[in-house]
Design a protein around this motif. Structure first.
Motif, PDB file in Angstrom:
ATOM      1  N   MET A   1       0.837  -1.188   0.000  1.00 34.86           N
ATOM      2  CA  MET A   1       0.000   0.000   0.000  1.00 34.86           C
ATOM      3  C   MET A   1       0.881   1.251   0.000  1.00 34.86           C
ATOM      4  N   ARG A   2       0.631   2.116  -0.944  1.00 34.67           N
ATOM      5  CA  ARG A   2       1.397   3.368  -1.015  1.00 34.67           C
ATOM      6  C   ARG A   2       0.452   4.525  -0.722  1.00 34.67           C
ATOM      7  N   LEU A   3       0.790   5.224   0.337  1.00 35.50           N
ATOM      8  CA  LEU A   3      -0.146   6.183   0.909  1.00 35.50           C
ATOM      9  C   LEU A   3       0.516   7.550   1.048  1.00 35.50           C
ATOM     10  N   ILE A   4      -0.246   8.610   0.755  1.00 32.98           N
ATOM     11  CA  ILE A   4       0.246   9.960   1.034  1.00 32.98           C
ATOM     12  C   ILE A   4      -0.703  10.608   2.039  1.00 32.98           C
ATOM     13  N   LEU A   5      -0.156  11.204   3.081  1.00 34.57           N
ATOM     14  CA  LEU A   5      -0.986  11.941   4.026  1.00 34.57           C
ATOM     15  C   LEU A   5      -0.831  13.426   3.729  1.00 34.57           C
ATOM     16  N   LEU A   6      -1.964  14.056   3.427  1.00 38.68           N
ATOM     17  CA  LEU A   6      -1.949  15.460   3.035  1.00 38.68           C
ATOM     18  C   LEU A   6      -2.822  16.247   4.011  1.00 38.68           C
ATOM     19  N   GLY A   7      -2.400  17.452   4.330  1.00 35.54           N
ATOM     20  CA  GLY A   7      -3.205  18.264   5.243  1.00 35.54           C
ATOM     21  C   GLY A   7      -2.317  19.281   5.924  1.00 35.54           C
ATOM     22  N   PRO A   8      -2.935  20.244   6.600  1.00 33.20           N
ATOM     23  CA  PRO A   8      -2.145  21.324   7.198  1.00 33.20           C
ATOM     24  C   PRO A   8      -1.280  20.835   8.353  1.00 33.20           C
ATOM     25  N   PRO A   9      -0.293  21.647   8.735  1.00 36.24           N
ATOM     26  CA  PRO A   9       0.442  21.334   9.946  1.00 36.24           C
ATOM     27  C   PRO A   9      -0.566  21.245  11.083  1.00 36.24           C
ATOM     28  N   GLY A  10      -0.352  20.309  11.985  1.00 39.72           N
ATOM     29  CA  GLY A  10      -1.275  20.181  13.111  1.00 39.72           C
ATOM     30  C   GLY A  10      -2.486  19.320  12.810  1.00 39.72           C
ATOM     31  N   ALA A  11      -2.508  18.688  11.622  1.00 39.69           N
ATOM     32  CA  ALA A  11      -3.659  17.853  11.260  1.00 39.69           C
ATOM     33  C   ALA A  11      -3.591  16.477  11.914  1.00 39.69           C
ATOM     34  N   GLY A  12      -2.426  16.128  12.441  1.00 41.62           N
ATOM     35  CA  GLY A  12      -2.276  14.810  13.073  1.00 41.62           C
ATOM     36  C   GLY A  12      -1.752  13.755  12.109  1.00 41.62           C
ATOM     37  N   SER A  21       1.767   2.808  10.012  1.00 44.00           N
ATOM     38  CA  SER A  21       3.014   2.146   9.671  1.00 44.00           C
ATOM     39  C   SER A  21       3.116   0.804  10.406  1.00 44.00           C
ATOM     40  N   LYS A  22       2.692   0.800  11.665  1.00 42.72           N
ATOM     41  CA  LYS A  22       2.684  -0.459  12.440  1.00 42.72           C
ATOM     42  C   LYS A  22       1.659  -1.421  11.866  1.00 42.72           C
ATOM     43  N   LYS A  23       0.462  -0.904  11.585  1.00 38.20           N
ATOM     44  CA  LYS A  23      -0.613  -1.773  11.124  1.00 38.20           C
ATOM     45  C   LYS A  23      -0.267  -2.454   9.801  1.00 38.20           C
ATOM     46  N   TYR A  24       0.307  -1.696   8.871  1.00 35.55           N
ATOM     47  CA  TYR A  24       0.563  -2.257   7.551  1.00 35.55           C
ATOM     48  C   TYR A  24       1.992  -2.762   7.353  1.00 35.55           C
ATOM     49  N   GLY A  25       2.868  -2.522   8.328  1.00 38.87           N
ATOM     50  CA  GLY A  25       4.252  -2.979   8.199  1.00 38.87           C
ATOM     51  C   GLY A  25       5.010  -2.301   7.066  1.00 38.87           C
ATOM     52  N   ILE A  26       4.722  -1.016   6.850  1.00 39.56           N
ATOM     53  CA  ILE A  26       5.431  -0.262   5.804  1.00 39.56           C
ATOM     54  C   ILE A  26       6.019   0.999   6.433  1.00 39.56           C
ATOM     55  N   PRO A  27       7.127   1.514   5.862  1.00 41.88           N
ATOM     56  CA  PRO A  27       7.808   2.639   6.512  1.00 41.88           C
ATOM     57  C   PRO A  27       7.034   3.959   6.467  1.00 41.88           C
ATOM     58  N   ASP A  75      15.229  -0.545   0.113  1.00 38.13           N
ATOM     59  CA  ASP A  75      14.459  -1.791   0.070  1.00 38.13           C
ATOM     60  C   ASP A  75      13.146  -1.801   0.839  1.00 38.13           C
ATOM     61  N   ASP A  76      13.160  -1.240   2.047  1.00 42.04           N
ATOM     62  CA  ASP A  76      11.967  -1.346   2.886  1.00 42.04           C
ATOM     63  C   ASP A  76      10.766  -0.629   2.269  1.00 42.04           C
ATOM     64  N   ALA A  77      11.011   0.239   1.296  1.00 40.60           N
ATOM     65  CA  ALA A  77       9.905   0.970   0.680  1.00 40.60           C
ATOM     66  C   ALA A  77       9.311   0.217  -0.516  1.00 40.60           C
ATOM     67  N   LYS A  78       9.894  -0.921  -0.840  1.00 35.43           N
ATOM     68  CA  LYS A  78       9.426  -1.666  -2.020  1.00 35.43           C
ATOM     69  C   LYS A  78       8.008  -2.201  -1.837  1.00 35.43           C
ATOM     70  N   LYS A  79       7.685  -2.609  -0.598  1.00 30.46           N
ATOM     71  CA  LYS A  79       6.343  -3.181  -0.408  1.00 30.46           C
ATOM     72  C   LYS A  79       5.296  -2.113  -0.059  1.00 30.46           C
ATOM     73  N   TYR A 106       2.389   3.163  -8.562  1.00 32.91           N
ATOM     74  CA  TYR A 106       1.394   4.212  -8.375  1.00 32.91           C
ATOM     75  C   TYR A 106       1.058   4.388  -6.912  1.00 32.91           C
ATOM     76  N   ILE A 107       0.615   5.585  -6.596  1.00 33.78           N
ATOM     77  CA  ILE A 107       0.105   5.851  -5.255  1.00 33.78           C
ATOM     78  C   ILE A 107      -1.311   5.265  -5.177  1.00 33.78           C
ATOM     79  N   ASP A 108      -1.602   4.539  -4.109  1.00 36.50           N
ATOM     80  CA  ASP A 108      -2.933   3.955  -3.967  1.00 36.50           C
ATOM     81  C   ASP A 108      -3.941   4.971  -3.468  1.00 36.50           C
ATOM     82  N   LEU A 109      -3.498   5.800  -2.549  1.00 36.61           N
ATOM     83  CA  LEU A 109      -4.465   6.638  -1.851  1.00 36.61           C
ATOM     84  C   LEU A 109      -3.812   7.884  -1.265  1.00 36.61           C
ATOM     85  N   ILE A 110      -4.495   9.011  -1.430  1.00 33.28           N
ATOM     86  CA  ILE A 110      -4.105  10.232  -0.729  1.00 33.28           C
ATOM     87  C   ILE A 110      -5.151  10.449   0.353  1.00 33.28           C
ATOM     88  N   LEU A 111      -4.728  10.484   1.590  1.00 32.43           N
ATOM     89  CA  LEU A 111      -5.666  10.788   2.668  1.00 32.43           C
ATOM     90  C   LEU A 111      -5.538  12.263   2.983  1.00 32.43           C
TER      91      LEU A 111
END
Ligand code: ADP
Ligand code: ZN
Length: 225
Positions: A1-12, A21-27, A75-79, A106-111
């Motif tokens: 899963m390739r994910l981008i987190l977008l939002g203002p500073p302070g969005a969490g 990262s823990k849930k999906y085991g990706i960096p 390497d760790d970013a391959k998955k 490709y990016i899967d999702l922008i949150l």
């Protein structure tokens, strides 16, 4: 899963990224963390970035883009990976698209963490960070057990220089001017999902990620792109 987190500073974004990262085991790849580390160690990168960061301005695109392109080759970013704080300008988004296209990924999702300025300001001005392990606290929302001391490692807590009120206001303005246009950019690509950054981290996680696990429908439909 390739994910981008977008939002203002302070969005969490950073806090949510650690959980995901823990849930999906990706960096969790945070340009802010990478830059702060370079400043702390007084590396050449840190010397270039420091003055921009202290004013709440963006570090120039070429610098940040180079860091990310190199980081994604490890390497760790391959998955999969979670990008937090990048891209932050249209130029960075285009450079990222180019780099990924070359590798046919490709990016899967922008949150998109839609967040009100009041919440963002309250979170940033109350944030305290552990000097030793980098763990984040908030004087009201997530206080440490002992004032000024990290629960995780006993290190001292401090306020990031760019979390001072004046700098926070500038960061929010920079976000509105330079980063918010990315929302439309990714809406057009059809891979953006809005979530409420005003929710607290646990609640957002439960509402969004427990209900919509990657095994479920919306994620599958995105994967077929
Ligand atoms: P926040 O999202 O809370 O503002 P970050 O830790 O993501 O904090 O970023 C801190 C600072 O690092 C930014 O204000 C900026 O100076 C720099 N920075 C981080 N990511 C980028 C980026 N993608 N492009 C340019 N500058 C960046
Ligand atoms: Zn600590």
């Amino acid at each position: 899963m390739r994910l981008i987190l977008l939002g203002p500073p302070g969005a969490g974004k950073g806090t949510q990224a650690i959980v995901l990262s823990k849930k999906y085991g990706i960096p969790h790849i945070s340009t802010g963390d990478i830059l702060r580390e370079a400043v702390k160690k007084d590396l050449p990168l840190g010397k270039k970035a420091r003055s921009f960061m202290e004013k709440g301005e963006l570090v120039p695109d070429e610098i940040v883009t180079g860091i990310i392109v190199e980081r994604l080759k490890i390497d760790d970013a391959k998955k999969g990976f979670i990008l937090d704080g990048f891209p932050r300008t249209l130029k960075q988004a285009q450079a990222l698209d180019e780099a990924l296209k070359k590798e046919s990924i490709y990016i899967d999702l922008i949150l998109y963490f839609e967040t009100s300025p009041e919440v963002a300001i309250a979170r940033l001005s109350g944030r305290r960070v552990c000097k030793v392990c980098g763990y984040n606290y908030h004087i009201k929302n997530i206080p440490p057990k002992k004032t000024g001391i990290c629960d995780q490692c006993g290190g001292g807590l401090f306020q990031r220089p760019d979390d001072k009120e004046e700098t926070v206001r500038n960061r929010l303005k920079v976000y509105e001017d330079q980063t918010k246009p990315l929302v439309d950019y990714y809406i057009k690509e059809g891979i953006l999902r809005k979530v409420s950054g005003d929710l607290d981290v646990k609640e957002l996680f439960h509402r969004f990620f427990l209900r919509y696990s990657p095994k479920r429908s919306w994620y599958d439909s995105l994967k077929k792109r």
